[in-house]
Scaffold this motif. Structure first.
Motif, PDB file in Angstrom:
ATOM      1  N   LEU A   1       0.838  -1.209   0.000  1.00 40.76           N
ATOM      2  CA  LEU A   1       0.000   0.000   0.000  1.00 40.76           C
ATOM      3  C   LEU A   1       0.872   1.258   0.000  1.00 40.76           C
ATOM      4  O   LEU A   1       0.616   2.208  -0.742  1.00 40.76           O
ATOM      5  CB  LEU A   1      -0.916   0.002   1.231  1.00 40.76           C
ATOM      6  CG  LEU A   1      -1.925   1.142   1.262  1.00 40.76           C
ATOM      7  CD1 LEU A   1      -3.164   0.764   0.456  1.00 40.76           C
ATOM      8  CD2 LEU A   1      -2.328   1.501   2.678  1.00 40.76           C
TER       9      LEU A   1
ATOM     10  N   PHE B   1      -6.078   9.303   2.056  1.00 37.90           N
ATOM     11  CA  PHE B   1      -5.795   8.149   2.920  1.00 37.90           C
ATOM     12  C   PHE B   1      -6.829   8.005   4.022  1.00 37.90           C
ATOM     13  O   PHE B   1      -7.317   9.007   4.573  1.00 37.90           O
ATOM     14  CB  PHE B   1      -4.430   8.324   3.624  1.00 37.90           C
ATOM     15  CG  PHE B   1      -3.250   8.121   2.719  1.00 37.90           C
ATOM     16  CD1 PHE B   1      -2.821   6.838   2.398  1.00 37.90           C
ATOM     17  CD2 PHE B   1      -2.557   9.208   2.216  1.00 37.90           C
ATOM     18  CE1 PHE B   1      -1.713   6.656   1.581  1.00 37.90           C
ATOM     19  CE2 PHE B   1      -1.457   9.035   1.401  1.00 37.90           C
ATOM     20  CZ  PHE B   1      -1.031   7.761   1.077  1.00 37.90           C
TER      21      PHE B   1
ATOM     22  N   PHE C   1      -6.689   5.634   7.592  1.00 31.67           N
ATOM     23  CA  PHE C   1      -5.800   4.699   8.299  1.00 31.67           C
ATOM     24  C   PHE C   1      -6.541   3.925   9.375  1.00 31.67           C
ATOM     25  O   PHE C   1      -7.563   4.375   9.912  1.00 31.67           O
ATOM     26  CB  PHE C   1      -4.658   5.481   8.964  1.00 31.67           C
ATOM     27  CG  PHE C   1      -3.892   6.331   7.997  1.00 31.67           C
ATOM     28  CD1 PHE C   1      -2.937   5.762   7.165  1.00 31.67           C
ATOM     29  CD2 PHE C   1      -4.131   7.692   7.897  1.00 31.67           C
ATOM     30  CE1 PHE C   1      -2.241   6.552   6.266  1.00 31.67           C
ATOM     31  CE2 PHE C   1      -3.439   8.484   7.015  1.00 31.67           C
ATOM     32  CZ  PHE C   1      -2.491   7.925   6.184  1.00 31.67           C
TER      33      PHE C   1
ATOM     34  N   SER D   1      -5.499   3.481  12.399  1.00 28.98           N
ATOM     35  CA  SER D   1      -5.476   4.194  13.689  1.00 28.98           C
ATOM     36  C   SER D   1      -5.934   5.653  13.517  1.00 28.98           C
ATOM     37  O   SER D   1      -5.542   6.522  14.282  1.00 28.98           O
ATOM     38  CB  SER D   1      -4.081   4.131  14.280  1.00 28.98           C
ATOM     39  OG  SER D   1      -3.142   4.566  13.319  1.00 28.98           O
TER      40      SER D   1
ATOM     41  N   GLN E   1      -5.309   8.436  12.666  1.00 30.68           N
ATOM     42  CA  GLN E   1      -4.288   9.483  12.444  1.00 30.68           C
ATOM     43  C   GLN E   1      -4.885  10.886  12.447  1.00 30.68           C
ATOM     44  O   GLN E   1      -4.596  11.712  11.586  1.00 30.68           O
ATOM     45  CB  GLN E   1      -3.517   9.239  11.131  1.00 30.68           C
ATOM     46  CG  GLN E   1      -2.712   7.968  11.104  1.00 30.68           C
ATOM     47  CD  GLN E   1      -1.540   7.975  12.051  1.00 30.68           C
ATOM     48  OE1 GLN E   1      -1.248   8.987  12.691  1.00 30.68           O
ATOM     49  NE2 GLN E   1      -0.872   6.848  12.194  1.00 30.68           N
TER      50      GLN E   1
ATOM     51  N   GLN F   1     -14.265   9.004  15.177  1.00 31.59           N
ATOM     52  CA  GLN F   1     -12.918   9.431  14.750  1.00 31.59           C
ATOM     53  C   GLN F   1     -12.662   8.959  13.313  1.00 31.59           C
ATOM     54  O   GLN F   1     -12.124   9.703  12.488  1.00 31.59           O
ATOM     55  CB  GLN F   1     -11.857   8.859  15.692  1.00 31.59           C
ATOM     56  CG  GLN F   1     -11.869   9.511  17.066  1.00 31.59           C
ATOM     57  CD  GLN F   1     -10.682   9.076  17.915  1.00 31.59           C
ATOM     58  OE1 GLN F   1      -9.556   9.059  17.469  1.00 31.59           O
ATOM     59  NE2 GLN F   1     -10.963   8.716  19.153  1.00 31.59           N
TER      60      GLN F   1
ATOM     61  N   ASP G   1      -6.074   1.821   4.800  1.00 34.15           N
ATOM     62  CA  ASP G   1      -5.295   0.764   5.446  1.00 34.15           C
ATOM     63  C   ASP G   1      -6.102   0.228   6.623  1.00 34.15           C
ATOM     64  O   ASP G   1      -6.161   0.862   7.676  1.00 34.15           O
ATOM     65  CB  ASP G   1      -3.956   1.341   5.917  1.00 34.15           C
ATOM     66  CG  ASP G   1      -3.072   0.286   6.567  1.00 34.15           C
ATOM     67  OD1 ASP G   1      -3.232  -0.900   6.231  1.00 34.15           O
ATOM     68  OD2 ASP G   1      -2.248   0.665   7.432  1.00 34.15           O
TER      69      ASP G   1
ATOM     70  N   LEU H   1       1.919  12.627   8.769  1.00 34.09           N
ATOM     71  CA  LEU H   1       0.562  12.794   8.217  1.00 34.09           C
ATOM     72  C   LEU H   1       0.553  13.871   7.131  1.00 34.09           C
ATOM     73  O   LEU H   1       0.027  13.667   6.037  1.00 34.09           O
ATOM     74  CB  LEU H   1      -0.413  13.164   9.339  1.00 34.09           C
ATOM     75  CG  LEU H   1      -1.835  13.417   8.864  1.00 34.09           C
ATOM     76  CD1 LEU H   1      -2.519  12.112   8.473  1.00 34.09           C
ATOM     77  CD2 LEU H   1      -2.651  14.134   9.909  1.00 34.09           C
TER      78      LEU H   1
ATOM     79  N   SER I   1       2.101  12.585   4.110  1.00 33.15           N
ATOM     80  CA  SER I   1       1.241  11.641   3.393  1.00 33.15           C
ATOM     81  C   SER I   1       0.142  12.401   2.645  1.00 33.15           C
ATOM     82  O   SER I   1      -0.340  11.961   1.619  1.00 33.15           O
ATOM     83  CB  SER I   1       0.636  10.627   4.354  1.00 33.15           C
ATOM     84  OG  SER I   1      -0.412  11.234   5.089  1.00 33.15           O
ATOM     85  N   LEU I   2      -0.204  13.576   3.179  1.00 36.38           N
ATOM     86  CA  LEU I   2      -1.227  14.388   2.513  1.00 36.38           C
ATOM     87  C   LEU I   2      -0.630  15.214   1.381  1.00 36.38           C
ATOM     88  O   LEU I   2      -1.322  16.016   0.770  1.00 36.38           O
ATOM     89  CB  LEU I   2      -1.896  15.325   3.528  1.00 36.38           C
ATOM     90  CG  LEU I   2      -2.720  14.640   4.624  1.00 36.38           C
ATOM     91  CD1 LEU I   2      -3.198  15.654   5.642  1.00 36.38           C
ATOM     92  CD2 LEU I   2      -3.904  13.900   4.026  1.00 36.38           C
TER      93      LEU I   2
ATOM     94  N   ILE J   1       3.576   6.972   8.602  1.00 37.74           N
ATOM     95  CA  ILE J   1       2.144   7.003   8.886  1.00 37.74           C
ATOM     96  C   ILE J   1       1.577   5.583   8.916  1.00 37.74           C
ATOM     97  O   ILE J   1       0.622   5.292   9.616  1.00 37.74           O
ATOM     98  CB  ILE J   1       1.422   7.902   7.839  1.00 37.74           C
ATOM     99  CG1 ILE J   1       0.090   8.382   8.371  1.00 37.74           C
ATOM    100  CG2 ILE J   1       1.231   7.219   6.527  1.00 37.74           C
ATOM    101  CD1 ILE J   1       0.204   9.531   9.294  1.00 37.74           C
ATOM    102  N   LEU J   2       2.252   4.704   8.149  1.00 37.33           N
ATOM    103  CA  LEU J   2       1.810   3.295   8.127  1.00 37.33           C
ATOM    104  C   LEU J   2       2.647   2.428   9.057  1.00 37.33           C
ATOM    105  O   LEU J   2       2.165   1.473   9.631  1.00 37.33           O
ATOM    106  CB  LEU J   2       1.922   2.737   6.700  1.00 37.33           C
ATOM    107  CG  LEU J   2       0.986   3.332   5.654  1.00 37.33           C
ATOM    108  CD1 LEU J   2       1.314   2.769   4.278  1.00 37.33           C
ATOM    109  CD2 LEU J   2      -0.461   3.032   6.001  1.00 37.33           C
TER     110      LEU J   2
END
Lengths: 235, 877
Positions: free
Chosen positions: A52, A91, A93, A95, A97, A149, A168, B331, B334-335, B422-423
């Motif tokens: 990913l 994205f 995620f 968790s 984020q 969230q 993810d 983050l 990633s953005l 982030i992953l």
């Protein structure tokens, strides 16, 4: 045949460990058309998240090529890949984020502001209303439930109207009922915006809802699915 | 602007608040201490300058050129002129038209300041007037002043002779009016006069309207043997005492800002001749000047320490900020935010933060220093002089420097964080190495110390000390932590839990111990320096220091005077014999004109004494003292020349040493002697000091007179008048007011030092709190987990208290070691103080470390114990 959004040719990922070189991904190839959805499944440690990361341009393969929206990521440096992410990618995620110091609204506004979108606040409010959180704009993440969230995270992902969304394990931290609602939301928005969707999941139920399905085992695509993946090239 | 928006939103988080507070603290502390030091220094200097009645004084045997006056005016300086000379004054009204002028020496003060001045003035009762009237005359030190005198300080006058009660004493900025005289009380006693009686100075009759209680520029030495008579300068011509050849000192008093004075004096310098003496505080009052210089060094040290503490707080908070923002950066990346954009965003935030904290810091500094100034006014009843703008500039420069060198390095790696984090949160973050951060921090400190002090050696010493302390502290901390692990394995459950905590976070524990140690070290050092300084200042002037000198005591009067003083319960110091003599030859050669010019003592008589024993405050720097009379008697006859001991600085100026032969002249009779030793002594200790001390008996044939000193409290002051009436030939020199003035200044310096110490203490505790807080996140999670597993509140509280106390104790031990090492250097090189171990620190260091860090740790974690574990785990997880 739809326009190709994502094309992957024989990518490998190797890392050096104390015990020598470890191959995390082996000759993975796939192709995905615009607006289609792809589920990546596999056991823990099979290389799903690594794949990913590479597909989304967060990481680079050791060999092979990834084309995202017609741009060859392997020819770009980190700055170039960041530009592609900014223009094309969203994205969600496992968790969530979310930034703990920012309210729900500010979390959704963040990527819009980062990309200089003028009406960031209005658009963020719209998307939060769209995910059912119109009354929770000024709440901080710790004041929201897990499901809420993740809905904020989804609003954030779709607010910048990405061409492709990488998710993810979006339901990994949620109970099954909340998880189902979240999935419903993702597919609904996906449909509305015509976004291409790549999601990593453990859940068969979720994988079954996608147009395509790829299973990884020890870094390699399982043969049966590989065939299926090859078919995508001709989609 | 996104950076501003992000900062505004991030401002709610603890790490931004901490960073803001640390920066604010850096700017506020440096500015406030700088401002306060500046104002205190200006105030103390102004007060001390009252010793010369001005900021600068020039005196000369010739009148000061009126052209110079015009130039001084053009430079914006305040100025007054006065004349000093000695003259007989007469008490009898019948003496009108008759005067005896004495023009022997002036009363001007010099840096030598004490026992070497002339003592021609003595009360002489005379019946030799031109008419048949009973009259009294007395040699007086006349000072003719004009309105405006003194430019710095105030006079105290009274209508009651020997007044000691404050109701009788009046502070004044005025000078005697036309036809008036203000006199020392003892002049009234010597002339048997009262207020409103008249005296004659030359041809001019002056009415005594006030007695002088204190006169700021009188000085503390033996310069004023004769009593003072102060008159208006406009009456001077009418006295007709100033004739060609008269010995008059023309004084020119100047006051203004330091830059004004410097600019003017630099311009004037080429025009000054050998006859012009420039007097500043340094020359007039060496002791006070050195006290001020030491205080200045202390304040500088305080600023440096405040800066260091703020720097440490910044590094800690900045590291915490960086740790908390790692995920945020991942983050943002990633953005699609590029590294360049991230750098711009964070630099922008940091700059805005710096701007906001600098403005707030300057405001806080202003409020703080105003409050402290107010407190000083209330405590010490003294108005602080305005400071300069420099501390504000330095405050901002310090803030920016701290930001670049302390806060930026921990944040520098943020843009390089991989978006993949982030992953995969297990990806390592390659932050700027701790050694690089320490080096950068040290560089910042050196830069700032140099900016503040302008002294490259002080800067390098601080740098070397800092690096040494950090490396040694790290090593010692490692050793102590290992030792605690060994001991911990055999301990009870609370202890095991605490020590396991230290062990698990050994890297962080080590860093914390070093930070705690540095903060404690700085605090202990400041405390010890302050204590030593104040002790030393107080030692210089003990409360029972002699404040009156009785000189010119005839041998037959010695016992009676001693008895008179003892009857009042006053302790007299030793009785010193004294003859007046002049050094005329060195190794049988007369001093060259150049040497005579260089050493004023060669141009006048000196007070010379003899003693069996080395005076208590003197130290032999070379040669031998004559130990006992027996030795003297057994060897006396074979020895040849009589032996003399010489003050070492004078010996250096004269170019003489042990073995050099000197020839003295005592009233025309010569005496050859040989130097047998050199002595070091403190001229400012307010005790009788002599350039030359002979061995006993040698000077018996030169009709010695005696002198003694005594501490006479205000309540017993009447004894002075009594002695003067009973023994008119005795000269009493009162230095009680001068001593009081010096003690007052020293006391104020001491208070200032304490205020600054308190400020630094607050800074130190804030740093400790920041360091404790920085480690709270990981602890909170752990404590939440242990609590969820069912551990009792007592166990958690106990283990936390032990863990933090152990770290504090380790830090305390290192701090004491470091502090002693640093003090060794500071006392020797910077403060020029005697070096001695500080035993009180050996207990205070570990105790303070244990208590402070222990209680701060428990206090910071208290929330976890009162919050359900699920909430804690959710918040920190």
């Amino acid at each position: 045949m739809g326009q190709i959004m994502l094309q992957v040719n024989a990518i490998n990922k190797r890392v050096n460990t104390f015990n020598g070189e470890l191959e995390i991904l082996k000759d993975v190839s796939l192709s995905l058309n615009r607006g289609q959805s792809l589920a990546i499944t596999g056991a823990s440690g099979s290389g799903k998240s690594t794949l990913l990361g590479i597909l989304a341009g967060l990481d680079t393969p050791s060999s092979g090529r990834v084309c995202l929206a017609g741009v060859d990521l392997s020819e770009l440096d980190e700055e170039g890949r960041a530009r592609v992410r900014a223009e094309q990618v969203g994205f969600v995620f496992q968790s969530f984020q979310l930034l703990p110091g920012l309210t729900a609204l500010e979390n959704v506004m963040l990527p819009l502001e980062l990309h200089g979108v003028g009406s960031a606040k209005k658009r963020a409010e719209n998307f939060l209303a769209r995910v059912g959180l119109a009354e929770r704009l000024s709440h901080y993440p710790k004041q929201l439930s897990g499901g809420e969230q993740q809905r904020v995270a989804i609003a954030r992902a779709f607010a910048s109207e990405p061409k492709i969304l990488f998710a993810d394990e979006p339901t990994g931290n949620l109970d099954s009922v909340t998880g189902a609602k979240i999935i419903e939301l993702v597919f609904e928005l996906n449909r509305e915006q015509g976004t291409t969707l790549v999601l990593v999941t453990h859940e068969q139920r979720l994988a079954d809802r996608c147009d395509c399905h790829l299973t990884l085992e020890a870094g390699a695509v399982l043969p049966s699915v590989e065939q299926q993946a090859t078919e995508f090239l001709s989609c | 602007m996104l950076a501003a928006k992000l900062l505004w939103r991030n401002a709610r988080s603890a790490e931004v608040k901490l960073l803001f507070t640390a920066l604010l603290l850096a700017v506020a502390m440096v500015t406030a201490i700088g401002l306060l030091s500046d104002r205190l220094e200006a105030t103390l200097l102004k007060q001390s300058n009252s010793f010369i009645g001005a900021d600068r004084q020039i005196y000369s045997p010739q009148p000061i050129s009126p052209l110079w006056s015009q130039q001084a005016q053009a430079f914006g300086l305040q100025q007054v002129r006065l004349e000093n000379f000695s003259s007989m004054v007469f008490s009898s009204p019948a003496a009108e038209g008759y005067s005896v002028q004495s023009a022997q020496g002036s009363s001007s003060q010099t840096a030598e300041g004490s026992s070497s001045q002339t003592a021609e003035g003595s009360s002489v009762q005379s019946a030799d007037g031109p008419a048949a009237f009973e009259e009294r005359m007395q040699l007086a030190a006349i000072k003719a002043v004009e309105p405006g005198y003194p430019l710095v300080g105030q006079m105290e006058i009274s209508t009651v002779p020997f007044a000691t009660r404050s109701v009788d004493i009046e502070k004044t900025d005025a000078v005697p009016g036309l036809g008036e005289a203000w006199v020392d009380s003892r002049l009234l006693a010597q002339l048997d006069l009262n207020i409103n009686n008249s005296v004659f100075v030359g041809e001019k009759r002056l009415k005594i309207t006030r007695v002088i209680i204190t006169e700021p520029d009188r000085g503390g030495g033996f310069s004023l043997f004769a009593p003072r008579l102060m008159m208006n300068r406009a009456d001077l011509a009418a006295t007709e005492v100033i004739q060609p050849g008269s010995r008059i000192a023309y004084h020119w008093l100047l006051a203004g800002t330091e830059p004004q004075l410097k600019a003017f004096l630099d311009k004037l310098q080429p025009e000054l001749s050998d006859h012009h003496q420039l007097v500043d505080l340094e020359r007039a009052q060496q002791g006070l000047a050195s006290t001020l210089a030491t205080a200045r060094q202390f304040l500088l040290l305080a600023v440096v320490i405040a800066m260091l503490l703020a720097g440490i707080a910044l590094v800690i908070s900045s590291s915490r900020f960086a740790a908390r923002h790692t995920e945020q950066v991942a983050l943002l990346k990633s953005l699609g935010a590029s590294s360049w954009k991230i750098r711009r965003l964070y630099l922008g935030q940091l700059l805005l933060l710096a701007l906001a904290s600098s403005v707030a810091g300057l405001l806080l500094a202003e409020i703080l220093q105003r409050l402290i100034a107010l407190a000083v006014v209330m405590m010490a009843a003294v108005e602080l002089q305005p400071g300069s703008y420099r501390p504000y500039v330095l405050g901002i420069v310090s803030g920016v420097t701290c930001l670049i060198f302390f806060a930026l390095p921990p944040l520098w790696h943020l843009p390089k964080i991989s978006p993949l984090r982030i992953l995969r949160q297990d990806l390592p973050v390659s932050s700027v190495r701790i050694t690089v951060q320490v080096l950068l921090g040290t560089l910042a400190v050196l830069l700032l110390v140099y900016l503040f002090s302008g002294n490259i050696w002080l800067t390098l010493s601080v740098g070397a000390a800092l690096l040494a302390v950090v490396s040694v502290a790290a090593l010692v901390a490692l050793g102590l932590l290992r030792l605690s692990h060994t001991l911990g394995s055999s301990a009870g459950s609370i202890w095991r839990l605490a020590i396991a905590g230290i062990k698990r976070r050994s890297g962080q524990s080590l860093l914390q111990v070093v930070v705690f140690a540095i903060a404690l070290l700085l605090l202990l050092t400041m405390y010890a320096v302050r204590t030593s300084l104040i002790d030393e200042w107080q030692l210089q002037l003990p409360t029972d220091a002699p404040n009156h000198f009785l000189i010119n005591i005839a041998p037959e009067q010695v016992d009676a005077v001693a008895e008179k003083l003892q009857r009042r319960g006053l302790n007299t110091a030793e009785i010193y014999p004294m003859v007046r003599g002049r050094l005329v030859k060195i190794n049988a050669v007369e001093p060259s004109p150049a040497l005579r010019k260089k050493v004023p003592l060669l141009r006048r008589e000196a007070n010379i004494s003899w003693s069996k024993n080395l005076p208590a405050d003197n130290q032999l720097s070379s040669g031998k003292w004559w130990h006992s009379e027996e030795e003297f008697e057994s060897k006396g006859q074979q020895r040849g020349l009589p032996r003399v001991s010489v003050e070492s600085k004078l010996a250096k100026k004269l170019g003489v040493g042990v073995g050099t032969k000197l020839q003295f002249s005592f009233g025309g009779l010569t005496l050859d002697a040989q130097i047998s030793s050199l002595r070091q002594l403190e001229w400012d200790n307010m005790k009788p000091n002599f350039y030359f001390i002979f061995e006993p008996q040698v000077l018996d044939k030169f009709s010695p007179m005696y002198m003694t000193s005594s501490h006479i409290p205000p309540s017993e002051k009447a004894v002075v008048a009594e002695v003067l009436r009973d023994y008119p030939t005795i000269v009493v020199i009162e230095i009680d007011k001068v001593i009081e003035q010096i003690r007052d200044i020293v006391d104020k310096v001491g208070r200032a030092v304490e205020v600054v110490l308190a400020l630094v203490l607050v800074g130190g505790i804030l740093v400790l709190a920041a360091a404790v807080n920085a480690s709270i996140d990981s602890r909170l999670q752990e404590v939440g987990l242990i609590r969820a597993l069912g551990s009792s509140r007592k166990l958690i509280l106990g283990s936390l208290a032990i863990e933090f106390s152990l770290l504090g104790a380790c830090a305390g031990i290192i701090a004491v070691l470091g502090s002693e090492a640093l003090l060794l250097g500071l006392q020797q090189q910077v403060f020029k103080m005697p070096v001695a171990p500080h035993y009180e620190l050996w207990l205070a260091g570990p105790l303070l470390g244990t208590l402070l860090v222990g209680s701060l740790g428990v206090f910071s974690c208290r929330r976890v114990l009162n919050t359900p574990p699920s909430v804690v785990l959710r918040e920190v997880g």
